[in-house]
Design a protein around this motif. Structure first.
Motif: not given
Length: 208
Positions: A72-79, A81-85, A105-114
């Protein structure tokens, strides 16, 4: 590649949701990562990260959380934009809630992506985080021909910007990485990729 990725997704999710939901979420992932404007941040990138993860001999604290973060780390990506993560992290949280992934654990995923936003050593609170960041930037330490394809694909994603705007911004990013004491956080990537990555970055700067 697609068949392997789908198989990996279904294996990952089988302990958290039923098959119809897993299939639906897979289609969701495939749809986002295969849009025509994605030349690098696509399923090939996810494939490379997951393949490398399988090969790394290291202690992962929460392997499933790390895998979800990769997906999910790049599931939203637009060049443009600056808030993709931030958007990708929120997207992940919503999907993980649907599969009954434990909130902590979901919160951990959130932190990893950020943490992939700035790839800053200050955010590597644990080894899982360090591994994710190294996997995400492993392309920097590949051979020059592979790296050239990478920078070409990145440029395509930023085609909306003319060279006089793109080149200075790209140089700033490259210099930022070169100024760091280490590009990578794990010993494996430091030994295998660090030197080549620095050579590639320096070589690209000369081309801009």
């Amino acid at each position: 590649m697609i068949d392997w990725l789908k198989s990996e997704w279904l294996k990952l999710t089988k302990n958290y949701c039923d098959s119809p939901l897993a299939e639906s979420l897979w289609k969701d992932i495939e749809l986002h990562y295969t849009t025509k404007d994605r030349h690098y941040h696509n399923l090939s990138h996810i494939f490379t990260m997951l393949k490398q993860l399988d090969q790394i001999q290291t202690k992962i604290e929460d392997l499933d959380s790390l895998r979800f973060a990769i997906w999910y780390h790049d599931i939203i990506y637009k060049s443009t934009k600056k808030d993709n993560e931030e958007k990708s992290a929120l997207f992940a949280l919503k999907r993980l809630k649907r599969v009954n992934f434990k909130p902590e654990r979901a919160q951990s995923v959130e932190h990893l992506i950020l943490s992939t936003k700035k790839h800053n050593i200050l955010v590597t609170q644990n080894n899982d985080n360090a591994v994710l960041l190294d996997l995400d930037l492993s392309i920097l330490g590949t051979d020059w021909n592979t790296y050239k394809k990478y920078i070409s694909n990145i440029r395509k994603e930023y085609k909306i910007y003319p060279d006089f705007m793109y080149n200075p911004g790209r140089k700033k990013v490259l210099h930022h990485f070169l100024e760091r004491e280490n590009l990578y956080f794990t010993e494996h990537y430091k030994k295998q990729y660090e030197q080549q990555a620095r050579e590639n970055l320096s070589r690209e700067i000369k081309l801009l």
